[in-house]
Design a protein around this motif. Sequence first.
Motif, PDB file in Angstrom:
ATOM      1  N   SER A  80       0.832  -1.203   0.000  1.00  0.00           N
ATOM      2  CA  SER A  80       0.000   0.000   0.000  1.00  0.00           C
ATOM      3  C   SER A  80       0.864   1.249   0.000  1.00  0.00           C
ATOM      4  N   THR A  81       0.245   2.380  -0.321  1.00  0.00           N
ATOM      5  CA  THR A  81       0.948   3.661  -0.260  1.00  0.00           C
ATOM      6  C   THR A  81       1.467   3.924   1.145  1.00  0.00           C
ATOM      7  N   LYS A  82       0.650   3.590   2.140  1.00  0.00           N
ATOM      8  CA  LYS A  82       1.063   3.793   3.525  1.00  0.00           C
ATOM      9  C   LYS A  82       2.310   2.970   3.854  1.00  0.00           C
ATOM     10  N   ASP A  83       2.342   1.716   3.417  1.00  0.00           N
ATOM     11  CA  ASP A  83       3.503   0.877   3.696  1.00  0.00           C
ATOM     12  C   ASP A  83       4.746   1.421   2.987  1.00  0.00           C
ATOM     13  N   PHE A  84       4.584   1.892   1.755  1.00  0.00           N
ATOM     14  CA  PHE A  84       5.724   2.464   1.034  1.00  0.00           C
ATOM     15  C   PHE A  84       6.286   3.671   1.780  1.00  0.00           C
ATOM     16  N   LEU A  85       5.407   4.570   2.192  1.00  0.00           N
ATOM     17  CA  LEU A  85       5.870   5.769   2.881  1.00  0.00           C
ATOM     18  C   LEU A  85       6.504   5.435   4.220  1.00  0.00           C
ATOM     19  N   LYS A  86       5.972   4.429   4.917  1.00  0.00           N
ATOM     20  CA  LYS A  86       6.605   3.998   6.164  1.00  0.00           C
ATOM     21  C   LYS A  86       8.003   3.452   5.897  1.00  0.00           C
ATOM     22  N   ARG A  87       8.144   2.690   4.826  1.00  0.00           N
ATOM     23  CA  ARG A  87       9.468   2.162   4.469  1.00  0.00           C
ATOM     24  C   ARG A  87      10.460   3.286   4.213  1.00  0.00           C
ATOM     25  N   ARG A  88      10.019   4.272   3.465  1.00  0.00           N
ATOM     26  CA  ARG A  88      10.926   5.361   3.128  1.00  0.00           C
ATOM     27  C   ARG A  88      11.284   6.185   4.368  1.00  0.00           C
ATOM     28  N   MET A  89      10.327   6.403   5.250  1.00  0.00           N
ATOM     29  CA  MET A  89      10.625   7.135   6.472  1.00  0.00           C
ATOM     30  C   MET A  89      11.584   6.350   7.365  1.00  0.00           C
ATOM     31  N   ILE A  90      11.380   5.047   7.447  1.00  0.00           N
ATOM     32  CA  ILE A  90      12.284   4.226   8.253  1.00  0.00           C
ATOM     33  C   ILE A  90      13.691   4.260   7.666  1.00  0.00           C
ATOM     34  N   ARG A  91      13.769   4.278   6.344  1.00  0.00           N
ATOM     35  CA  ARG A  91      15.080   4.312   5.689  1.00  0.00           C
ATOM     36  C   ARG A  91      15.779   5.652   5.878  1.00  0.00           C
ATOM     37  N   LEU A  92      15.030   6.744   5.800  1.00  0.00           N
ATOM     38  CA  LEU A  92      15.645   8.069   5.729  1.00  0.00           C
ATOM     39  C   LEU A  92      15.658   8.836   7.050  1.00  0.00           C
ATOM     40  N   HIS A  93      14.610   8.697   7.854  1.00  0.00           N
ATOM     41  CA  HIS A  93      14.424   9.670   8.923  1.00  0.00           C
ATOM     42  C   HIS A  93      15.336   9.508  10.141  1.00  0.00           C
ATOM     43  N   PRO A  94      15.769   8.325  10.502  1.00  0.00           N
ATOM     44  CA  PRO A  94      16.680   8.256  11.656  1.00  0.00           C
ATOM     45  C   PRO A  94      17.914   9.143  11.509  1.00  0.00           C
ATOM     46  N   MET A  95      18.480   9.225  10.306  1.00  0.00           N
ATOM     47  CA  MET A  95      19.650  10.074  10.125  1.00  0.00           C
ATOM     48  C   MET A  95      19.290  11.552  10.099  1.00  0.00           C
ATOM     49  N   VAL A  96      18.063  11.875   9.704  1.00  0.00           N
ATOM     50  CA  VAL A  96      17.593  13.261   9.821  1.00  0.00           C
ATOM     51  C   VAL A  96      17.612  13.676  11.288  1.00  0.00           C
ATOM     52  N   VAL A  97      17.138  12.789  12.139  1.00  0.00           N
ATOM     53  CA  VAL A  97      17.074  13.076  13.579  1.00  0.00           C
ATOM     54  C   VAL A  97      18.472  13.241  14.166  1.00  0.00           C
ATOM     55  N   ILE A  98      19.361  12.318  13.886  1.00  0.00           N
ATOM     56  CA  ILE A  98      20.689  12.396  14.496  1.00  0.00           C
ATOM     57  C   ILE A  98      21.462  13.592  13.960  1.00  0.00           C
ATOM     58  N   GLY A  99      21.272  13.942  12.687  1.00  0.00           N
ATOM     59  CA  GLY A  99      21.922  15.130  12.139  1.00  0.00           C
ATOM     60  C   GLY A  99      21.468  16.392  12.834  1.00  0.00           C
ATOM     61  N   ALA A 100      20.154  16.487  13.118  1.00  0.00           N
ATOM     62  CA  ALA A 100      19.623  17.646  13.833  1.00  0.00           C
ATOM     63  C   ALA A 100      20.159  17.699  15.259  1.00  0.00           C
ATOM     64  N   LEU A 101      20.223  16.563  15.934  1.00  0.00           N
ATOM     65  CA  LEU A 101      20.732  16.531  17.304  1.00  0.00           C
ATOM     66  C   LEU A 101      22.204  16.949  17.369  1.00  0.00           C
ATOM     67  N   ILE A 102      23.008  16.447  16.441  1.00  0.00           N
ATOM     68  CA  ILE A 102      24.420  16.849  16.409  1.00  0.00           C
ATOM     69  C   ILE A 102      24.531  18.348  16.157  1.00  0.00           C
ATOM     70  N   GLY A 103      23.717  18.844  15.219  1.00  0.00           N
ATOM     71  CA  GLY A 103      23.724  20.279  14.951  1.00  0.00           C
ATOM     72  C   GLY A 103      23.327  21.103  16.148  1.00  0.00           C
ATOM     73  N   GLY A 104      22.316  20.650  16.893  1.00  0.00           N
ATOM     74  CA  GLY A 104      21.889  21.372  18.086  1.00  0.00           C
ATOM     75  C   GLY A 104      22.933  21.354  19.178  1.00  0.00           C
ATOM     76  N   ILE A 105      23.557  20.200  19.382  1.00  0.00           N
ATOM     77  CA  ILE A 105      24.575  20.078  20.424  1.00  0.00           C
ATOM     78  C   ILE A 105      25.776  20.981  20.134  1.00  0.00           C
ATOM     79  N   MET A 106      26.137  21.110  18.862  1.00  0.00           N
ATOM     80  CA  MET A 106      27.335  21.855  18.488  1.00  0.00           C
ATOM     81  C   MET A 106      27.082  23.340  18.244  1.00  0.00           C
ATOM     82  N   PHE A 107      25.840  23.765  18.279  1.00  0.00           N
ATOM     83  CA  PHE A 107      25.493  25.110  17.820  1.00  0.00           C
ATOM     84  C   PHE A 107      26.283  26.204  18.523  1.00  0.00           C
TER      85      PHE A 107
END
Length: 377
Positions: A80-107
Amino acid sequence: MLKTQISTSAFADTKPHYNILDGLRGVAAITVVCFHIFEAFATSHLDQRINHGYLAVDFFFMLSGFVVGYAYDDRWGKMSTKDFLKRRMIRLHPMVVIGALIGGIMFYTQGCPVWDISKVTIVGLFLATFLNMLLFPAAPGIEIRGLGEMFPLNGPSWSLFFEYIGNILYALFIRKFSTTVLALLVFAAGCGLTGFAVWYGDICVGYSLTGTEFTGGFFRLLFSFSAGLLLSRVFKPIQLKGAFWICTFAIVVLLSIPRIGGAGHLWMNGLYDAMCCLLFFPLLVYLGASGTSTGPYTTRICKFLGDISYPLYMVHYPFIYLYYAWVKNENLTFRESLPGAVGVVAGSIVLAYICLKVYDIPVRRYLTNRFLKPKNG
């Protein structure tokens, strides 16, 4: 044959990867880091070293379209479309989160004359970090660094914002297009991208929500992602030895070419950018997908580069801010700052590998088990 390995980042039911394309993604990511290093010494796009390094993003978009088309075009009867989007978020979003956290810590370590961090409150920083983690863009004039970036804690997140747009468009509309209609979309988007590039002088755009930046970023995404999808549908491999090394050399040369035409002939550089996207990058994707690894050494290189490519892209930029601030505060030349530059490149690669192994893979494994149905891995 062509697809000889499963990536470290793969789902359980993921098809074998094009390992040379994975390696080329890593080469482009390292080139991006080097391009960003030289931002500290450029006065404008005209004198930027590794001048066309920004085109790596268009190469990434095209690779993404090719891989998404290959991996998912034949699954829509079972997914389903929902399953596809969940797959893509699982693939991409964890690194979005860690990149933001590193940026915040170093700001607060990144202060320099180019941006004033002294007036940024802890509450403002927390809010900016939270929004970046959600991939929610900041509007110009209210973001905390003052450069107009959508994601001022980790600038490259802008391309993930557009990547998400591409995935949503694919899931809702583009996947349903016939090959002919998809080809027409690619043609129209290519005309738009070329017109924008010739008018503006380059396509180093997309990081801000201003009209020009967003329009250019959308053209970059729409053409390259759609072209990758089209290429995946019509792809017929040829026999090519040494494809990884040939394509690596070509990518480094294309991204390192000095500015063309100067300030007096902006259209010339825009035309070069358009030619890279419309002609050279599709050819490189085609050759990379056609090639085979020539031995275990090349195969290991491609796998390592493919594994670190996305983490490297998502964690290096907070250290670019820090390097930039150091150069500006100390008024350093490139020669004087060379040890720091080497440290940023090497350290970012090491950090990317650590994040991959310690954070990204375990988090995605957990999210896959938690949110994807067993039939989808």
